[in-house]
Motif scaffolding. Structure first.
Motif, PDB file in Angstrom:
ATOM      1  N   GLU A  37       0.833  -1.213   0.000  1.00 27.09           N
ATOM      2  CA  GLU A  37       0.000   0.000   0.000  1.00 27.09           C
ATOM      3  C   GLU A  37       0.862   1.254   0.000  1.00 27.09           C
ATOM      4  OE1 GLU A  37      -2.929   0.452   3.064  1.00 27.09           O
ATOM      5  OE2 GLU A  37      -3.615  -1.614   2.818  1.00 27.09           O
ATOM      6  N   LEU A  38       1.894   1.261   0.846  1.00 34.40           N
ATOM      7  CA  LEU A  38       2.774   2.425   0.924  1.00 34.40           C
ATOM      8  C   LEU A  38       3.531   2.648  -0.378  1.00 34.40           C
ATOM      9  CD1 LEU A  38       4.192   2.071   4.556  1.00 34.40           C
ATOM     10  CD2 LEU A  38       2.607   3.803   3.703  1.00 34.40           C
ATOM     11  N   LEU A  39       3.997   1.579  -0.999  1.00 35.70           N
ATOM     12  CA  LEU A  39       4.693   1.714  -2.274  1.00 35.70           C
ATOM     13  C   LEU A  39       3.758   2.231  -3.358  1.00 35.70           C
ATOM     14  CD1 LEU A  39       6.934  -1.484  -2.298  1.00 35.70           C
ATOM     15  CD2 LEU A  39       7.676   0.890  -2.053  1.00 35.70           C
ATOM     16  N   SER A  40       2.544   1.755  -3.344  1.00 35.80           N
ATOM     17  CA  SER A  40       1.556   2.219  -4.314  1.00 35.80           C
ATOM     18  C   SER A  40       1.243   3.696  -4.110  1.00 35.80           C
ATOM     19  CB  SER A  40       0.297   1.382  -4.174  1.00 35.80           C
ATOM     20  OG  SER A  40      -0.441   1.385  -5.343  1.00 35.80           O
ATOM     21  N   ALA A  41       1.040   4.092  -2.864  1.00 35.95           N
ATOM     22  CA  ALA A  41       0.769   5.497  -2.555  1.00 35.95           C
ATOM     23  C   ALA A  41       1.975   6.364  -2.893  1.00 35.95           C
ATOM     24  CB  ALA A  41       0.395   5.654  -1.088  1.00 35.95           C
ATOM     25  N   GLY A  42       3.169   5.872  -2.631  1.00 37.38           N
ATOM     26  CA  GLY A  42       4.380   6.619  -2.960  1.00 37.38           C
ATOM     27  C   GLY A  42       4.521   6.857  -4.453  1.00 37.38           C
ATOM     28  N   ALA A  43       4.172   5.868  -5.256  1.00 41.72           N
ATOM     29  CA  ALA A  43       4.236   6.028  -6.708  1.00 41.72           C
ATOM     30  C   ALA A  43       3.253   7.099  -7.169  1.00 41.72           C
ATOM     31  CB  ALA A  43       3.948   4.696  -7.396  1.00 41.72           C
ATOM     32  N   VAL A  44       2.060   7.104  -6.595  1.00 36.20           N
ATOM     33  CA  VAL A  44       1.064   8.112  -6.963  1.00 36.20           C
ATOM     34  C   VAL A  44       1.544   9.503  -6.558  1.00 36.20           C
ATOM     35  CG1 VAL A  44      -1.277   8.932  -6.489  1.00 36.20           C
ATOM     36  CG2 VAL A  44      -0.873   6.509  -6.920  1.00 36.20           C
ATOM     37  N   ALA A  49       3.547  14.833  -8.029  1.00 35.05           N
ATOM     38  CA  ALA A  49       4.579  15.865  -7.883  1.00 35.05           C
ATOM     39  C   ALA A  49       5.210  16.198  -9.229  1.00 35.05           C
ATOM     40  CB  ALA A  49       5.648  15.399  -6.901  1.00 35.05           C
ATOM     41  N   LEU A  50       5.469  15.190 -10.044  1.00 35.57           N
ATOM     42  CA  LEU A  50       6.015  15.421 -11.379  1.00 35.57           C
ATOM     43  C   LEU A  50       5.032  16.210 -12.233  1.00 35.57           C
ATOM     44  CD1 LEU A  50       8.244  14.869 -13.466  1.00 35.57           C
ATOM     45  CD2 LEU A  50       7.040  12.773 -14.042  1.00 35.57           C
TER      46      LEU A  50
END
Length: 104
Positions: A37-44, A49-50
């Protein structure tokens, strides 16, 4: 060997290593549901941000209102599941129309 070539080779090896780690460790490492979940949220978060920096800044300053408005139009069209070509043309058209109207 020049320092530039050495840096390029080091980056190439590092990039290849990152690409290789996924398939090699696929079945060997188990991630918990929370980590996934954290990795998925981090990717979003990174993608948003980009998008924000690309849409809102130019040359270290604010890009003006036309570009963010075009990004907003493109985002709405994508959210409404318009075809990709329609999304791109809609965003570009909205930005061009605003710039033509004098909105920077």
């Amino acid at each position: 060997m020049s320092p530039t070539v050495a840096v390029i080779l080091a980056l190439a090896v590092g990039t290849y290593a990152f690409r290789l780690v996924g398939p090699v460790l696929h079945g060997r490492v188990e991630l918990s549901a929370r980590v996934q979940e954290l990795l998925s949220a981090g990717a979003v978060v990174l993608l948003v941000a980009l998008l924000a920096t690309g849409a809102l800044t130019e040359g270290g300053g604010f890009a003006g209102w036309a570009r963010p408005a075009g990004v907003l139009v493109g985002g709405v069209l994508a959210w409404r599941r318009a075809p990709f070509v329609v999304v791109v043309l809609g965003a570009a058209g909205a930005t061009a129309a605003l710039r033509l109207a004098g909105v920077a």
